[in-house]
Every structure is written in C-alpha cells, then in structure tokens.
Motif scaffolding. Structure first.
Motif, short mmCIF file in Angstrom:
data_model
loop_
_atom_site.label_atom_id
_atom_site.label_comp_id
_atom_site.label_asym_id
_atom_site.label_seq_id
_atom_site.Cartn_x
_atom_site.Cartn_y
_atom_site.Cartn_z
N ALA A 4 0.83 -1.20 0.00
CA ALA A 4 0.00 0.00 0.00
C ALA A 4 0.87 1.25 0.00
O ALA A 4 0.62 2.20 -0.75
CB ALA A 4 -0.91 0.00 1.23
N VAL A 5 1.91 1.24 0.84
CA VAL A 5 2.78 2.41 0.90
C VAL A 5 3.50 2.63 -0.43
O VAL A 5 3.66 3.76 -0.89
CB VAL A 5 3.78 2.26 2.07
N ASN A 6 3.89 1.54 -1.06
CA ASN A 6 4.56 1.69 -2.35
C ASN A 6 3.63 2.27 -3.41
O ASN A 6 4.02 3.12 -4.21
CB ASN A 6 5.08 0.33 -2.84
N LEU A 7 2.38 1.82 -3.40
CA LEU A 7 1.42 2.35 -4.38
C LEU A 7 1.14 3.82 -4.11
O LEU A 7 1.10 4.64 -5.03
CB LEU A 7 0.12 1.54 -4.33
N MET A 8 0.99 4.14 -2.81
CA MET A 8 0.77 5.55 -2.48
C MET A 8 2.00 6.38 -2.82
O MET A 8 1.89 7.52 -3.25
CB MET A 8 0.48 5.69 -0.98
N GLY A 9 3.16 5.78 -2.64
CA GLY A 9 4.39 6.50 -2.94
C GLY A 9 4.47 6.88 -4.40
O GLY A 9 5.08 7.88 -4.76
N SER A 10 3.83 6.09 -5.25
CA SER A 10 3.85 6.41 -6.67
C SER A 10 2.74 7.39 -7.03
O SER A 10 3.00 8.48 -7.51
CB SER A 10 3.72 5.12 -7.48
N GLY A 11 1.50 7.00 -6.79
CA GLY A 11 0.37 7.85 -7.19
C GLY A 11 0.05 8.94 -6.19
O GLY A 11 -0.23 10.08 -6.56
N GLY A 12 0.12 8.58 -4.90
CA GLY A 12 -0.26 9.53 -3.86
C GLY A 12 0.64 10.74 -3.80
O GLY A 12 0.18 11.86 -3.55
N THR A 13 1.94 10.53 -4.03
CA THR A 13 2.85 11.67 -3.99
C THR A 13 2.53 12.66 -5.11
O THR A 13 2.57 13.86 -4.90
CB THR A 13 4.31 11.21 -4.12
N LEU A 14 2.20 12.11 -6.27
CA LEU A 14 1.87 13.00 -7.39
C LEU A 14 0.63 13.81 -7.05
O LEU A 14 0.56 15.02 -7.28
CB LEU A 14 1.64 12.16 -8.65
N PHE A 15 -0.35 13.11 -6.47
CA PHE A 15 -1.59 13.76 -6.05
C PHE A 15 -1.28 14.89 -5.06
O PHE A 15 -1.73 16.02 -5.23
CB PHE A 15 -2.47 12.68 -5.42
N LEU A 16 -0.49 14.58 -4.04
CA LEU A 16 -0.16 15.58 -3.02
C LEU A 16 0.63 16.74 -3.62
O LEU A 16 0.41 17.90 -3.30
CB LEU A 16 0.65 14.93 -1.89
N CYS A 17 1.54 16.41 -4.50
CA CYS A 17 2.36 17.45 -5.13
C CYS A 17 1.47 18.44 -5.87
O CYS A 17 1.64 19.65 -5.78
CB CYS A 17 3.36 16.81 -6.09
N LYS A 18 0.47 17.91 -6.58
CA LYS A 18 -0.43 18.79 -7.34
C LYS A 18 -1.27 19.63 -6.41
O LYS A 18 -1.48 20.82 -6.64
CB LYS A 18 -1.32 17.95 -8.27
N ILE A 19 -1.76 19.02 -5.33
CA ILE A 19 -2.61 19.76 -4.38
C ILE A 19 -1.81 20.85 -3.68
O ILE A 19 -2.26 21.99 -3.56
CB ILE A 19 -3.18 18.78 -3.33
N ILE A 20 -0.60 20.51 -3.26
CA ILE A 20 0.16 21.46 -2.46
C ILE A 20 0.72 22.59 -3.31
O ILE A 20 0.69 23.75 -2.92
CB ILE A 20 1.29 20.72 -1.70
N THR A 21 1.24 22.26 -4.47
CA THR A 21 1.93 23.29 -5.25
C THR A 21 1.04 23.94 -6.30
O THR A 21 1.42 24.96 -6.87
CB THR A 21 3.13 22.69 -5.99
N ASP A 22 -0.11 23.32 -6.62
CA ASP A 22 -0.96 23.85 -7.69
C ASP A 22 -0.32 23.74 -9.06
O ASP A 22 -0.77 24.38 -10.00
CB ASP A 22 -1.32 25.32 -7.43
N ILE A 23 0.76 22.98 -9.14
CA ILE A 23 1.39 22.77 -10.45
C ILE A 23 0.49 21.83 -11.25
O ILE A 23 0.07 20.80 -10.74
CB ILE A 23 2.79 22.16 -10.28
N THR A 24 0.17 22.19 -12.47
CA THR A 24 -0.69 21.31 -13.26
C THR A 24 0.13 20.62 -14.33
O THR A 24 1.27 20.97 -14.58
CB THR A 24 -1.85 22.07 -13.90
N GLU A 25 -0.50 19.67 -14.95
CA GLU A 25 0.23 18.86 -15.92
C GLU A 25 -0.19 19.23 -17.32
O GLU A 25 -1.29 18.93 -17.73
CB GLU A 25 -0.08 17.39 -15.67
N GLY A 26 0.72 19.88 -18.03
CA GLY A 26 0.44 20.12 -19.44
C GLY A 26 1.01 18.95 -20.20
O GLY A 26 0.32 18.08 -20.68
N LYS A 27 2.30 18.92 -20.25
CA LYS A 27 3.00 17.84 -20.92
C LYS A 27 3.58 16.89 -19.89
O LYS A 27 3.23 15.73 -19.81
CB LYS A 27 4.10 18.41 -21.80
N ALA A 28 4.47 17.45 -19.06
CA ALA A 28 5.14 16.59 -18.09
C ALA A 28 4.26 16.42 -16.86
O ALA A 28 3.41 17.24 -16.59
CB ALA A 28 6.46 17.21 -17.70
#
Lengths: 394, 316
Positions: B100-124
């Motif tokens: 579970a931690v490994n899966l969260m480490g992959s998808g969850g971190t991306l989710f948190l990164c987007k929420i915290i920084t408001d950086i959106t994904e155009g290409k990358a």
C-alpha cells in the motif's frame, strides 16, 4: 524464510509493474505524408472535401483546460493560438479551466458533457494524455459535436468526430541537431570545447524517441559530417538520477558539451549533469523548458525543441476555412504546418552566433520548401537508426 | 576497449560508485534492521518517495535545505510509524501495508504534489524540479587534507554530505545492533518474540523502534534522491532503489557490512554499465548489467550458503 521469499517475490512483481507503467503511449501510423509546404494538407487526405465554409465564418470554440493556464507549457501554448484567432475575429472562444488535481477529474467528464450538450460550439478543444478516455465517451454520446485533441493519439480513428493533433518530432529533432552541431564547435561560447561531440539522452529505445534522435542526427550531420552523437537511453522516463549519471559520463568521458534530454522528467537529469560539471549546456524538449526549470538549470538551457500547440490550432482553422477537415483522423504536424519549432529567444538569442542562427533558419526554410525531407523512425524496419547511431558513436 | 579502460580508471568512475550506492545503502540498512526484528518492510520505496517529495517541498517553502532534510526524516519516521500502527496494532499483514505504501508512494505523492503546489500537468507530470535550486540542495563536502591527494582526493572528497553519512550510518547501525541493549533486544525479538517477551522486553515497542528506524533511513535516502542526487522530486524518481535494497539486504546476509558491500557491488555494476554505454554498447545490453550482477551474486550467495549449511551434516 518463507516470509522473506514472499517479500522478495512481491518486490519483484512491484518493480516489474512499475517499469511497465513507465512506458510511452502506443503510437499509430500517421496518415499525413511528408511535409511538402502547402501541398502537405492535400496529401493528408482530408476526410471531407466539403464545400469551403461560408466566407468569414466565425467559429464558436470551447477550450477545456484539464489543469490551469499558466503552466508555461502546452495549455498556455494552445491558449495563445486561440487568442490570436480570436483577435483576428475568426473565432469566439470560451476557455474553461477545469483544474488539474485528481479531485478535479470527475469535473472533466461533467464539463465535457455539459459543453457538448450545449450544442452551440462548432469545436471543442482539449489536450494531453489525460483526456482521451473522457473525450471518447463524450464523442460517442454527441456524434454531431466536433472535437479536437492535441498531443494525444490514443484513440485515433475510433470516433468519426474527433481530430487528433500530433507533432512531428523528427522535424523538431532536425532543427535541434542543426543548432547543436553548429554550437558545439563555437568555442567563443563558454563551456564549449572544440570537439564536435553532442549528446542525446533518450527515454526508451523506442520508435517515438528514436524519431527525435533520427532527426537530431540528420540535422547535425547536415552541418558537420564529422559530428559525433553520444546516444544513451535511461530505459525509463522517471529515473532522473540515472539520466544524470549518463549525462556526467557523456560530458566527462566523451567531451559532450551540449546534451539534448528527451526522457520526460528524467531528461532534466542531463541538465543537472551539465550544472554539476560546469562544462556543458542542455537543450529541452516539447515546451520551452527555460521557463519551467529552476533558475540554475534554466541558465544553461540553450533552447528547447517545441511542440507549437497554438500554431497547430491555427493551422486547423486555416484548413477548415479552406474546406479541408480531418474528423476521425490523426494529423501529424511538422514544420510546414508550424506544429514544431525551436525556441529562438532568451539564451538562444544570447549565445548562438549569427552563423548558427542562419544555419537553423536555413534548415527550417529547406524543410518548409521540401528541399529536405527528414526521415522518420516510426514504422521503419530498415535498421537505419541503428546504423546511424553506430556511425556517429564517439 | 582502451577507451573503456581509461574511462573506468578515472576518478570519476570510482566517485560515481559511492554516489550510486548511497541511496541504496540507506534503504539496505532500513531493510537490515527490520529483518533483525523479525519482519520485512517492503514499503521502503514508497517511504523514500514520500520523504523525497516532502523534503523538497519543505526545502522550497522554508528556503533552507536543513529544514527540508529534517522534514524528510520526519516524514519517513511518521509514515513508518503509521505502517507499524496498521501492521502491529490493527494486525494487517506487513507485506500488504508495504505494498500500500509503495502504491501511495507512486500515485499519492503525485496527487499531493499537485494539491500542495498547484502545479498542473500540461505535458510533463507535476514535479518540484522547477522549485529547487542548487542552494536548496544538500551541500557537497570537500574534505580538507584528503582532497589534495591526487586521484584518491577526487574519489573520496567532494561528495554530498549524505553520501558520507550513509557510510557513517552503516557503522552506527552495526554498533547499535551488536553493542547496545537496544540492538540486543531487536535481535532477540527477531529470533524469538515470545522468549524476548518472557524476559520483560516489550516486543511491540521494539518493533515500533525497528520500523521507525527503517523510516529514518528511508528519510535519508529520500532526501538524498530529491535534494542531492537530483534537484527536486518527480514521479517515481526513486525508481526501484527501495526494492534493490531488499535484495542487497538478503545478499549481504542481513548484516551491515555485507549490506554495504552489496550496495557497493550494485553501485559498481551500475557505474560499469554506464561506462560500457560510453563506448557504444547498446543500452538494451548496458542497462540490465546491474540487475544481472545482482541476480548472479544472489545465486552465488545462495549456493555458498546452502553448501555451508550442508557441511556440518556431512561431518556428523
């Protein structure tokens, strides 16, 4: 012992799963023939040779951003193209920012549905790899509504009312190759050594990445037939650290002074290698990376190969006005259509010599006029990429 | 071939072995200690991802690498304690918690990164690479006297602070396991939890300490990944190092010194692969070199162990 064995097996399964997820999206054959100036459009076999749209028709367009504007990348690029069209009085555009977090994703589908149900739009535009599933559903539910999606080819041809815009990376590679080969012997620029060696850090040894590479090598060879190109693949798109290791090896072992990173986020590792050694420059890809990298890394990013989303949308409306439409098809846009290009301001302007700039614009003009046709690695089975890679190996 | 040799005999080659080994060594130490305490933490990869993300974010928001580094450690420890809570208190299988931690480490971190920084994904994919500059990274250390020794100075001096602490931690972990009462307790719990409990050792507490230690090491590793090795966090950037560490732990016989040598072996193999590619070896052949060497070494190690285990029986 059983537990340890289980742990290792699980670890193995996970590791495999994760690498498998890192792959590039599948690519379909582009129906567009090689770019040959204005003729390109006809050769791309428009789906409908409908009578030209009524003179001066103003299209009503909805642009759905699955994120927010201000990304200094694809969303902004598309917006700038639409702004230009709107200013010229050719379209009226409604831009809807749907937000980019996973929480917002349900809204993407509902917004797409609402806008489609509205029925007042001639075209609905969206883009990126995150949208095809939502779009496919909407396109099936509203067969009379027209859609365009940029930088995605997931479901080409599956919906007769959707046009997929893709970008010719080999054309882009050719311009970058021309630029890099001209720069790499210009020792008047700091950190440039006299050896004609440039580097390429690719994601996976695959047709899409090799399409960039093939153009890059051909462009470089056109400038300098003795050019050496150090080609390395990180074998994924995520391991920035390994890309950095490759970059360091290219710079230290093979005297690369310019490295083009084409490996997703991992490609930035090459920029970090350039920063750490202080002996090389970096070139970005897809969007203007000078704007998105941290100041340290942006300072040594000479230029970036561009996918001009905005220009490609303008091209789409030009074609529509001329009565050529591509619903249900993929159009692969190269230099001729303005779909790809190279960043020519900021560091490019500051560091490139007049001779380098002239070489790049000449290459652009030659591709435009059809004098040069850049080979493509997509669908190529002749092994010429391998041959070429061996020939330019430093 | 001569090119390959000269590339390999450069200080840069030996330097890179240490740099490549360091994050694996951290994760290996984490794996060793929990294994000594009698369970496996396969969530190291995910823990490192979380530490890498929060380390880089904290470093950016505080404009201080030290704060970022400490937050990375804190997140590693916090997450691992949470894992412990699920595994020990709620009695979820620790392997499942790790997955579970490994899966969260992959998808969850991306989710948190987007929420915290408001950086959106155009290409990358969203990442923090645009936020972290060199001064927000963990500094490199030039060792005064050693740096001036020819060749050796260029191999040993100038590493990231965290590369040195990785090897220091290896020694400290070994001391902790074999020279302190805590280490004795950890090993006792791992050998036979009931026996340990019968002499008054709090098994639960020891297990928590062990998993927290693995979180701490993952914190070091994660901070190294996003604040030293690469500038900033991006999705899946740990790229399997947490799993390789599990192999390194097994290969090193579950001991610190062995784990260090296996990490170094892996680092050597990776560096070797890179040098091979510098003279034009196809990347499809060059990049599996580290994995091939790992598998071969594991096989040799297993073979040696089995034949050793058999000998006394024959004698008897």
């Amino acid at each position: 012992m059983m537990k340890r064995l289980l742990a290792l097996t699980m670890a193995g399964i996970l590791a495999v799963g994760m690498t498998a997820c890192g792959g590039a999206p599948a690519v379909t054959d582009a129906p567009a023939a090689p770019a040959e100036g204005a003729a390109a459009a006809e050769e791309a076999a428009p789906a409908e040779e409908a009578a030209p749209a009524e003179e001066g028709k103003v299209y009503n367009v909805a642009y759905l951003v699955n994120g927010n504007l201000g990304d200094k990348s694809f969303f902004d690029s598309a917006k700038s193209g639409l702004d230009e069209l709107e200013k010229a009085g050719r379209i009226t555009c409604t831009t809807i920012e749907m937000g980019g977090t996973d929480e917002d994703q349900p809204r993407w589908a509902s917004t797409l549905d609402e806008v489609s149900a509205d029925g007042s739009y001639d075209l609905i535009i969206c883009g990126t790899y995150q949208m095809p599933d939502y779009l496919k559903e909407a396109a099936t539910n509203y067969p009379d509504q027209k859609y365009a999606i940029f930088d995605d080819t997931t479901y080409v041809g599956e919906s007769p009312n959707v046009v997929n815009l893709s970008y010719r990376q080999n054309d882009m590679g050719y311009l970058i190759g021309t630029f890099a080969a001209s720069m790499t012997t210009d020792t008047s620029v700091e950190n440039i050594n006299p050896d004609p060696v440039v580097g390429f850090v690719g994601g996976v040894d695959s047709p899409v990445i090799n399409d960039f590479l093939l153009g890059f090598i051909e462009g470089a060879q056109a400038v300098n037939s003795d050019i050496k190109v150090d080609v390395r693949y990180t074998n994924d798109y995520v391991d920035t650290a390994i890309a950095k290791e490759y970059g360091l090896s290219m710079i230290n072992d093979n005297k690369c002074d310019i490295v083009w990173g084409v490996a997703g986020n991992a490609g930035n590792g090459a920029a970090e290698a350039a920063l750490e050694t202080g002996k090389a420059w970096f070139i970005g890809v897809d969007s203007d990376q000078e704007l998105t990298l941290s100041p340290d890394l942006a300072a040594l990013t000479l230029t970036s190969g561009l996918k001009n989303i905005g220009n490609s949308l303008i091209w789409l409306f030009d074609e529509w006005d001329a009565g050529r439409t591509y619903w249900g098809q993929e159009v692969n846009l190269g230099i001729a259509e303005g779909g790809v290009g190279i960043v020519t301001d900021k560091n490019y302007d500051k560091y490139a010599s007049d001779a380098t700039k002239a070489a790049v614009s000449q290459a652009e003009a030659d591709i435009l006029s059809g004098k040069i046709t850049v080979d493509s690695a997509i669908g190529d089975t002749s092994g010429k990429v391998e041959e070429l890679k061996k020939a330019v190996q430093p | 071939m001569s090119n390959l040799l000269s590339n390999m005999l450069s200080p840069g080659f030996f330097f890179s072995i240490f740099r490549i080994s360091a994050p694996i060594l951290y994760a290996t130490l984490a794996a060793i200690v929990v294994e000594k305490a009698g369970f496996a933490n396969i969530g190291l990869e995910g823990l490192m991802m979380f530490s890498a993300l929060f380390g880089s974010l904290a470093s950016y928001y505080s404009q201080s690498w030290l704060v970022g580094f400490l937050v990375a450690l804190l997140v590693g420890v916090g997450m691992s304690l949470l894992m412990g809570f699920f595994a020990f208190q709620l009695e979820t299988d620790i392997i499942l918690v790790g997955i579970a931690v490994n899966l969260m480490g992959s998808g969850g971190t991306l989710f948190l990164c987007k929420i915290i920084t408001d950086i959106t994904e155009g290409k990358a994919m969203a990442s923090t690479t645009g936020l972290i500059t060199s001064k927000l990274c963990i500094p490199n250390i030039n060792i005064p006297v050693i740096r001036s020794i020819p060749f050796i100075g260029r191999v040993l001096s100038g590493h990231s602070l965290l590369t040195y602490t990785a090897f220091l931690m290896c020694i400290l972990t070994s001391i902790m396991l074999y020279r302190t009462s805590l280490g004795l307790n950890i090993r006792a719990v791992g050998e036979n939890a009931n026996a340990a409990a019968s002499v008054g050792v709090s098994v639960l507490k020891i297990k928590y300490i062990a998993i927290a230690f693995s979180g701490l090491m993952s914190g070091f590793g994660g901070a190294f990944m996003s604040m030293s090795y690469a500038q900033g966090w991006s999705q899946d950037m740990v790229a399997g190092r947490g799993f390789i560490a599990l192999a390194a732990q097994a290969m090193g016989g579950g001991e610190c010194l062995g784990g260090m040598f296996s990490s170094l072996l892996f680092g050597f193999a990776q560096a070797l692969g890179i040098k091979f590619s510098s003279v034009g070896l196809d990347s499809n052949l060059a990049s599996p070199i580290p994995y091939a060497i790992t598998i071969i070494s594991l096989a040799i190690f297993g073979f040696v162990r089995i034949s050793r285990a058999k000998k006394p029986k024959v004698a008897a």
